[in-house]
Design a protein around this motif. Structure first.
Motif, short mmCIF file in Angstrom:
data_model
loop_
_atom_site.label_atom_id
_atom_site.label_comp_id
_atom_site.label_asym_id
_atom_site.label_seq_id
_atom_site.Cartn_x
_atom_site.Cartn_y
_atom_site.Cartn_z
N PRO A 39 0.70 -1.23 0.20
CA PRO A 39 -0.10 0.13 0.06
C PRO A 39 0.87 1.37 -0.01
O PRO A 39 2.02 1.07 0.22
CB PRO A 39 -0.70 -0.13 1.26
N ASN A 40 0.29 2.49 0.00
CA ASN A 40 0.96 3.64 -0.22
C ASN A 40 1.99 3.84 1.10
O ASN A 40 1.23 3.67 1.98
CB ASN A 40 -0.01 4.81 -0.15
N GLY A 41 2.96 4.42 1.04
CA GLY A 41 3.80 4.50 2.20
C GLY A 41 4.43 3.61 2.83
O GLY A 41 4.93 3.40 3.85
N GLY A 43 7.01 1.67 1.92
CA GLY A 43 8.24 1.81 1.77
C GLY A 43 9.05 1.21 0.42
O GLY A 43 10.24 1.02 0.50
N LYS A 44 8.32 1.20 -0.58
CA LYS A 44 8.58 0.70 -1.76
C LYS A 44 9.64 1.47 -2.39
O LYS A 44 10.77 1.08 -2.83
CB LYS A 44 7.32 0.49 -2.72
N SER A 45 9.41 3.08 -2.61
CA SER A 45 10.22 3.93 -3.28
C SER A 45 11.67 3.88 -2.40
O SER A 45 12.80 3.89 -2.86
CB SER A 45 9.55 5.11 -3.49
N THR A 46 11.49 3.77 -1.18
CA THR A 46 12.62 4.13 -0.09
C THR A 46 13.32 2.53 -0.19
O THR A 46 14.75 2.83 -0.40
CB THR A 46 12.06 3.85 1.44
N PHE A 47 12.76 1.55 -0.71
CA PHE A 47 13.51 0.14 -0.87
C PHE A 47 14.47 0.32 -2.08
O PHE A 47 15.64 -0.05 -1.87
CB PHE A 47 12.58 -0.72 -1.28
N1 LIG Z 1 12.82 11.98 2.53
C1 LIG Z 1 12.20 11.34 3.21
N2 LIG Z 1 12.07 12.00 4.47
C2 LIG Z 1 11.19 11.62 5.34
N3 LIG Z 1 10.14 10.87 5.32
C3 LIG Z 1 10.35 9.98 4.09
C4 LIG Z 1 11.06 10.49 2.87
N4 LIG Z 1 11.00 9.44 1.98
C5 LIG Z 1 9.82 8.66 2.25
N5 LIG Z 1 9.30 8.92 3.54
C6 LIG Z 1 8.37 8.46 4.31
O1 LIG Z 1 8.74 7.11 4.24
C7 LIG Z 1 7.47 6.08 4.12
C8 LIG Z 1 7.74 5.42 2.98
O2 LIG Z 1 7.73 5.97 1.84
P1 LIG Z 1 7.81 5.39 0.51
O3 LIG Z 1 7.93 6.59 -0.67
O4 LIG Z 1 9.13 4.53 0.16
O5 LIG Z 1 6.41 4.69 0.07
P2 LIG Z 1 5.86 4.11 -1.42
O6 LIG Z 1 5.70 2.52 -0.65
O7 LIG Z 1 6.81 4.11 -2.42
O8 LIG Z 1 4.61 4.80 -1.45
P3 LIG Z 1 3.95 5.13 -2.90
O9 LIG Z 1 2.93 4.08 -3.00
O10 LIG Z 1 3.08 6.36 -2.35
O11 LIG Z 1 4.75 5.60 -3.82
C9 LIG Z 1 6.25 6.98 3.63
O12 LIG Z 1 5.86 7.22 5.32
C10 LIG Z 1 7.07 8.62 3.59
O13 LIG Z 1 6.27 9.56 4.03
#
Ligand SMILES: Nc1ncnc2c1ncn2[C@@H]1O[C@H](COP(=O)(O)OP(=O)(O)OP(=O)(O)O)[C@@H](O)[C@H]1O
Ligand SMILES: [Mg+2]
Lengths: 233, 287, 320
Positions: A39-41, A43-47
């Motif tokens: 789901p959104n948030g 951590g996928k992009s963080t990964f």
């Molecule tokens: N640079 C940052 N500084 C602070 N918090 C961050 C940063 N980047 C991501 N986050 C937080 O880390 C969590 C994971 O973010 P991420 O972007 O990895 O989610 P995601 O799975 O890619 O979501 P989406 O489907 O919306 O793209 C989120 O709660 C986001 O707000």
């Protein structure tokens, strides 16, 4: 036959108090295709950010072909053979489509031959158009093209089909299956029909944790995964 | 002992002036993200305001009141005519404000004529501090600067306008959503910073000759006060001024002013490199 | 299309420069020569600013450093081929300084307004150092009697000879920088200017490329400065100071940032205007210069030449 290409051990990423990734162990072999959902948030992009060096893991290590890449500069990691398509298309608006592809190729450690990647992503008729003048969908394709152009060993795609028609989505899935013969691919995706078309090794991230991993058919049948998506967990 | 006390008081004078000049830059550069190279001219306008008042037989004190007003008006005009249109174009803002700075300097010269203008201090002579005698006016200057900074702090921390400013700065769209007129807040904040720089100009005017170019000399220093201290906070501003003012005063005791200026700026650049977010930031170097 | 237009413009410019001596007297020839030297300086700034989008507000530091180094080398007696040595030093010293500054700032992630302000300070520092180190630099008044260029025992002085040297140098540098801009190097710089993180994610070492571009730019500026003092015969602190640093920005902005040739035209035109206006009333010029800065930003952000280009497009659209 296929060696371990990438190995993450105990990787965690914290933003202040927020844990975006927690204790991830993961590895992928070369020439394989994996998919990350969540789901959104989740951590996928963080990964992906950890893999490309945009973020440094707070704890844990990332090794690419046996070499620790934690803390390496962005361009160094890229030169090892990791390419990425960003979630938000970020092509170079001042350059033409063909020049965008050139810049992508020139960045590779060993410059690949000029294959017709533009043909593959359906942009050959638009090669002299400025990237700023492309439609959103075309920018998506250009992003994908640029990631492929460097012939990476590991290709990371963040939501490649966002904004695509269902036909294009299927075409992308087919393209990834073709590319898998040369490179390892990790695709992050929301669109379940795309993930179904990929029908491959799938990871579910949830609140920064590796929640499930397995073939898509198993994941799809998993009650717990459904609960996560429906917000019941 | 005597030298130490004198140097300390010199440093306090300079720190006071730099803090007042830097305040406007903390607001514009640090918070609004716009680089205003005409900031030095607010100080110049303030100094000329005192000269102008005195040339009509007005007292220094009247000048001290008109100076911030005059500078605030010029600041308002600059914001309204030029900067307002350039908040999203950083390089254009740099070029346009540099142009404005030249125009203001030259206009002052056309209006008031060539050459330096004298300003008389309100108090003469030296104060005997038992260990050292120190010019009475400078002591007065330190006190006024301290009071002014105290008032600014109260204004920013305690009043609803201060709250508005801080809201707008934290998130412009959000502030708009809750009904704050961000445009007006920007304009007022900018004019306010200009006015305080004008006050600084009034305070330094009796110490030097008033010249159209006098502000340029403060420009680079004021920017480094803000950058070194960490752009965007009053505490950072005072830290930056203390650092630059203190270093300048200590070095001034030993070498020529040109060399001191060069060394201070070099050290400031080194600090920016090591601590890009300023001395007071806890985040440290970003890589 | 656009590139061909620029090549045509360069060819036309070359023609004008080669015909001009036939019509101009010695005085006007030297005036144009000096303007072209500053034009070369403007080209150096444009090469960096135009291709990276980062504004250096202290480029006179490199021009002036080149000038002072040239002076010191050529005024040292007993050196073999002093002019050649001097020019090498006038290129090398600014390049080295730019490498240090670039390593320090660009590798440190300093960009945008911060870079502009730090380079502004650099210019102030340079001027203060030159003024306070008067035993070497001549302080406020500078140094007189810089020897003219001499190559192989052959002295290059006189209006015609120096004009030719300057014009040829300018054209060669323009062609070289243009080739560089159009090469792979230039494309990657544009990409970095568009989105630095993205370019890095594609494997490009952005800080290294920006620094090297800055070094090349400083080297050209220093070369222009070295030539200038040898031809003018004097060096003074205003060659290294903040005012010149900002004037060169106006030349580039008026001529059109990122066009290389435009800044030369800008330098020549603005200096011509400066002379005209200053001869009427010396205190008027800074006022007009200031207004020019403001007007450029609002009326012709891409340079005065772009107005012609824009009106031509407008005409074409209307006739179509
Ligand atoms: N640079 C940052 N500084 C602070 N918090 C961050 C940063 N980047 C991501 N986050 C937080 O880390 C969590 C994971 O973010 P991420 O972007 O990895 O989610 P995601 O799975 O890619 O979501 P989406 O489907 O919306 O793209 C989120 O709660 C986001 O707000
Ligand atoms: Mg994401």
């Amino acid at each position: 036959m296929s060696e371990v290409l990438l190995e993450m051990k105990g990787v965690s990423v914290k933003f202040g108090g927020l844990t975006a990734l927690s204790d991830i162990d993961y590895s992928i072999t070369s020439r394989s295709l994996a998919c990350i959902i969540g789901p959104n948030g989740a951590g996928k992009s963080t990964f992906l950010n950890v893999l490309t060096g945009t973020l440094r893991p707070s704890i844990g290590s990332v090794a690419f072909r046996g070499r620790d890449i934690g803390g390496l500069a962005l361009h160094r990691i890229s030169r090892l053979g990791i390419a990425r398509k960003f979630q938000i298309p970020s092509v170079f608006p001042s350059l033409s489509v063909a020049e965008n592809m050139d810049v992508a190729r020139w960045g590779a450690a060993r410059e690949p031959d000029e294959t017709d990647v533009l043909e593959m992503v359906g942009l050959s008729a638009r090669r002299d158009v400025k990237a700023a003048d492309l439609s959103h969908g075309e920018k998506q394709w250009l992003e994908i093209g640029m990631a492929i152009a460097a012939s990476p060993k590991l290709l990371l795609l963040d939501e490649p089909t966002a904004g695509m028609t269902s036909q294009e989505t299927q075409a992308t899935a087919a393209l990834l299956h073709r590319l898998k013969r040369h490179t390892a691919i990790i695709a992050v995706e929301h669109d379940i029909s795309f993930v179904r078309a990929l029908d491959t090794d799938t990871l579910v991230l949830h609140q920064g944790r590796l929640f499930r991993r397995g073939p898509f058919s198993e994941i799809e049948a998993d009650e717990a995964v459904r609960d996560v998506y429906l917000g019941r967990r | 002992m005597e030298a130490a006390v004198t140097t300390l008081l010199n440093a306090l004078t300079l720190i006071g002036i730099l803090s007042l000049v830097g305040l406007g830059l903390t607001i514009s550069f640090g918070l609004m993200n716009v680089t205003n190279l005409a900031h030095g001219e607010f100080l110049t306008v303030g100094a000329y305001a005192v000269y102008f008042t005195q040339s009509f037989g007005g007292s220094y004190w009247l000048g001290l009141v008109t100076a911030p007003l005059a500078a605030a008006i010029v600041g308002c005009a600059l914001e309204w005519l030029i900067l307002r249109h350039l908040y999203e174009k950083p390089i254009a803002a740099i070029l346009a404000t540099w142009g404005a700075s030249l125009v203001i300097q030259q206009s002052l010269e056309l209006v008031f004529g060539l050459g330096g203008k004298p300003v008389l201090p309100p108090v003469q002579g030296a104060l005997d501090l038992s260990v050292a005698a120190y010019p009475a006016y400078r002591i007065l200057l330190i006190c006024i600067a301290a009071i002014a900074l105290g008032l600014v702090l109260v204004l920013v921390r305690r009043t609803s306008f201060g709250l508005d400013i801080r809201t707008v700065i934290q998130n412009r769209t959000m502030a708009e959503a809750v009904g704050i007129n961000t445009r007006r807040v920007y304009a007022i904040a900018f004019a306010f910073g200009a006015g305080v720089a004008g006050l600084a100009g009034a305070l330094v005017s009796p110490l030097t000759t008033v010249l159209p170019q006098m502000g340029v000399g403060y420009l680079a220093n004021a920017f480094f006060v803000v950058i070194v201290g960490g752009a965007g906070s009053v505490a950072g501003l005072i830290a930056g001024s203390t650092f630059i003012g203190g270093l300048t005063s200590v070095l001034n005791y030993q070498m020529s002013p040109s060399l001191v200026q060069a060394i201070v700026l070099l050290v400031a650049i080194l600090i920016v490199r090591v601590r890009p977010n300023g001395l007071l930031s806890t985040a440290g170097a970003l890589r | 299309m656009k590139h061909r237009g620029r090549l045509v413009a360069l060819a036309a410019g070359t023609c004008v420069l080669s015909i001009y001596p036939a019509f101009a007297d010695e005085y006007h020839l030297t005036v144009l020569r000096d303007a072209l030297l500053f034009g070369l300086f403007a080209v150096s700034l444009d090469f960096f600013w135009g291709s990276t989008g980062i504004l250096s507000f202290g480029h006179a530091t490199f021009f002036g450093l080149g000038g002072y180094v040239m002076t010191l080398v050529t005024m040292t007696s007993g050196l073999p081929a002093p002019s050649v040595l001097g020019l090498f030093a006038a290129v090398g010293a600014p390049a080295a300084l730019a490498a240090i500054v670039g390593y320090f700032l660009l590798f440190g992630g300093v960009r945008g307004s911060f870079f502009t302000i730090v380079t502004l300070a650099l210019s102030v520092i340079a001027q203060q150092l030159v003024i306070s180190w008067s035993s070497v630099t001549g302080g406020d008044t500078g140094l007189l009697g810089v020897p003219p260029l001499a190559l192989g025992g052959y002295e290059i002085s006189g209006a015609m000879a120096t004009y030719i040297v300057v014009a040829v140098t300018l054209i060669v540098v323009l062609l070289a920088l243009r080739a560089l801009e159009q090469s792979r190097w230039g494309k990657i710089l544009i990409a970095i200017g568009d989105n630095e993180v993205r370019a890095a994610a594609l494997g490009h070492n952005a800080p290294a490329r920006l620094t090297l571009t800055f070094v090349i730019s400083a080297a050209v500026a220093g070369f222009a400065g070295g030539l200038y003092v040898a031809i003018a015969g004097v060096v003074a602190p205003d060659l290294i100071g903040l005012l010149l640093s900002t004037e060169v920005i106006v030349w580039v902005a008026i001529g059109g940032r990122g066009t290389l040739l435009g800044p030369v035209v800008g330098a020549v035109l603005v200096q011509r205007a400066q002379q005209e206006i200053s001869s009427m009333n010396p205190s008027l010029w800074p006022l007009i210069l200031g207004c020019t800065f403001v007007i450029i930003v609002f009326v012709a952000p891409d340079g005065v030449m772009s107005i012609a280009e824009r009106s031509r497009m407008l005409l074409r659209r209307r006739s179509a």
